[in-house]
Design an enzyme around this catalytic site. Structure first.
Site, PDB file in Angstrom:
ATOM      1  N   PRO A  53      80.887  49.321  12.420  1.00  0.00           N
ATOM      2  CA  PRO A  53      81.184  47.887  12.500  1.00  0.00           C
ATOM      3  C   PRO A  53      82.686  47.665  12.381  1.00  0.00           C
ATOM      4  O   PRO A  53      83.423  48.526  11.890  1.00  0.00           O
ATOM      5  CB  PRO A  53      80.451  47.313  11.282  1.00  0.00           C
ATOM      6  CG  PRO A  53      80.503  48.434  10.283  1.00  0.00           C
ATOM      7  CD  PRO A  53      80.372  49.710  11.082  1.00  0.00           C
ATOM      8  N   ASP A  54      83.126  46.496  12.803  1.00  0.00           N
ATOM      9  CA  ASP A  54      84.548  46.169  12.778  1.00  0.00           C
ATOM     10  C   ASP A  54      84.905  45.537  11.434  1.00  0.00           C
ATOM     11  O   ASP A  54      85.087  44.324  11.319  1.00  0.00           O
ATOM     12  CB  ASP A  54      84.867  45.215  13.934  1.00  0.00           C
ATOM     13  CG  ASP A  54      86.360  44.940  14.066  1.00  0.00           C
ATOM     14  OD1 ASP A  54      87.156  45.727  13.527  1.00  0.00           O
ATOM     15  OD2 ASP A  54      86.717  43.932  14.695  1.00  0.00           O
ATOM     16  N   VAL A  55      85.002  46.364  10.410  1.00  0.00           N
ATOM     17  CA  VAL A  55      85.295  45.868   9.061  1.00  0.00           C
ATOM     18  C   VAL A  55      86.510  46.581   8.464  1.00  0.00           C
ATOM     19  O   VAL A  55      86.608  46.774   7.254  1.00  0.00           O
ATOM     20  CB  VAL A  55      84.068  46.018   8.130  1.00  0.00           C
ATOM     21  CG1 VAL A  55      82.957  45.073   8.544  1.00  0.00           C
ATOM     22  CG2 VAL A  55      83.565  47.462   8.096  1.00  0.00           C
ATOM     23  N   LYS A 117      88.120  42.272   5.528  1.00  0.00           N
ATOM     24  CA  LYS A 117      87.957  42.005   6.957  1.00  0.00           C
ATOM     25  C   LYS A 117      86.486  41.876   7.332  1.00  0.00           C
ATOM     26  O   LYS A 117      85.649  42.642   6.877  1.00  0.00           O
ATOM     27  CB  LYS A 117      88.610  43.136   7.771  1.00  0.00           C
ATOM     28  CG  LYS A 117      88.482  42.958   9.284  1.00  0.00           C
ATOM     29  CD  LYS A 117      89.228  44.056  10.009  1.00  0.00           C
ATOM     30  CE  LYS A 117      88.934  44.033  11.519  1.00  0.00           C
ATOM     31  NZ  LYS A 117      89.306  42.745  12.139  1.00  0.00           N
ATOM     32  N   PRO A 119      83.795  41.281  10.851  1.00  0.00           N
ATOM     33  CA  PRO A 119      83.804  41.504  12.294  1.00  0.00           C
ATOM     34  C   PRO A 119      83.776  40.206  13.084  1.00  0.00           C
ATOM     35  O   PRO A 119      83.101  39.239  12.712  1.00  0.00           O
ATOM     36  CB  PRO A 119      82.511  42.298  12.528  1.00  0.00           C
ATOM     37  CG  PRO A 119      81.617  41.911  11.406  1.00  0.00           C
ATOM     38  CD  PRO A 119      82.519  41.677  10.231  1.00  0.00           C
TER      39      PRO A 119
END
Length: 294
Positions: A53-55, A117, A119
């Site tokens: 995931p975009d974290v 952060k 996503p």
């Protein structure tokens, strides 16, 4: 190769539609479908190439490698997600230099705090101060070699933390610092979109059509009329690829169990032929015949 510039494309009438690619094949298909630009978003690329995931798990090198992999499939101009610049102002300068050398036409810097952060449009939890973000933007702007080609896009996630008023104040700070374009993430209603579009009219504004928080997006022409010259679709392709692979695996399960055969799957041959066309298989075979016969 010098690709067309986003600035030139944004001068054309109507919205610039920018589907986001996640690998070389999707980038090739975007170009073949007739779109004029593509993007490299952390969420799609990390899902496809790293199953993450975009974290904030990926660094600059991984994002740059992913972008280079995609570029093998297309001649389109491309923009890239640079997160927060992957660190302090020194990291921002390094990021800009590396992505510019790779041919990026846009680079998006965000004001999310990297330690929290989230996503895409998932809703940030904390932000860096406007002063910190402005310092990063100035470092990015001054470190590029070709200011006409490489656009620095400022993204603010303040709408869900400080409200739309706070997001607009940050956007004005970032544009005043010299950002070439602005993207306000987390807008949730057409009314908010209209308000932002009107407040920042005259600036290059980007609308990113996410599917998590806001599902009834206006059509591209409507967004353009509101003031958004560029419209990105970051999840539309990768989410449907995930669904298609799941469907294919379900078919393979039936094949493995002996309850069906590959050629009984609907559209199997059509899919095979479509892939061959996208990869220009006939063109490669013709080249081989040409030089073998020379």
């Amino acid at each position: 190769m010098k690709r067309p510039s986003f600035r030139a494309l944004l001068k054309k009438p109507g919205p610039l539609i920018c589907p986001v690619a996640h690998d070389a094949l999707s980038a090739r298909m975007i170009e073949r479908a007739g779109f004029e630009a593509t993007g490299v978003a952390g969420s799609a690329m990390l899902a496809a190439q790293h199953a993450l995931p975009d974290v904030g798990l990926a660094g600059m090198a991984e994002m740059l490698e992913g972008a280079r992999n995609m570029l093998r499939g297309t001649n389109l101009p491309w923009g890239a997600d640079a997160d927060d610049g992957f660190g302090d102002v020194r990291n921002v300068v390094h990021t800009v230099r590396c992505f510019e050398a790779a041919g990026a036409g846009q680079l998006v810097l965000e004001d999310q705090n990297r330690t929290t952060k989230r996503p895409g449009d998932g809703g940030s939890q904390t932000l860096v101060t406007p002063t910190e973000m402005v310092a990063k933007l100035r470092a990015a702007l001054e470190s590029r070699d070709d200011a006409e080609y490489l656009m620095i896009v400022a993204r603010t996630d303040a709408a869900l933390v400080e409200g739309v008023d706070g997001a607009l104040k940050r956007a004005e700070h970032y544009l005043a610092a010299g950002a070439d374009a602005i993207f306000i993430a987390g807008l949730e209603t057409p009314e908010q979109l209209r308000r932002v579009g009107e407040a920042l009219r005259g600036a290059h504004q980007i609308a990113v059509v996410g599917e998590r928080r806001f599902r009834h997006w206006p059509a591209p022409d409507e967004l353009y009329a509101m003031g958004f010259g560029m419209i990105n679709y970051p999840g539309l392709l990768i989410n449907r690829v995930h669904a298609a692979v799941a469907d294919g695996l379900d078919a393979l399960t039936r094949i493995a169990a002996g309850t069906t055969r590959p050629f009984d799957i609907p559209d199997h041959i059509d899919a095979l032929e479509a892939m061959a066309q996208t990869l220009d298989l006939s063109g490669w075979e013709a080249m081989n015949r040409r030089f073998e016969g020379a």
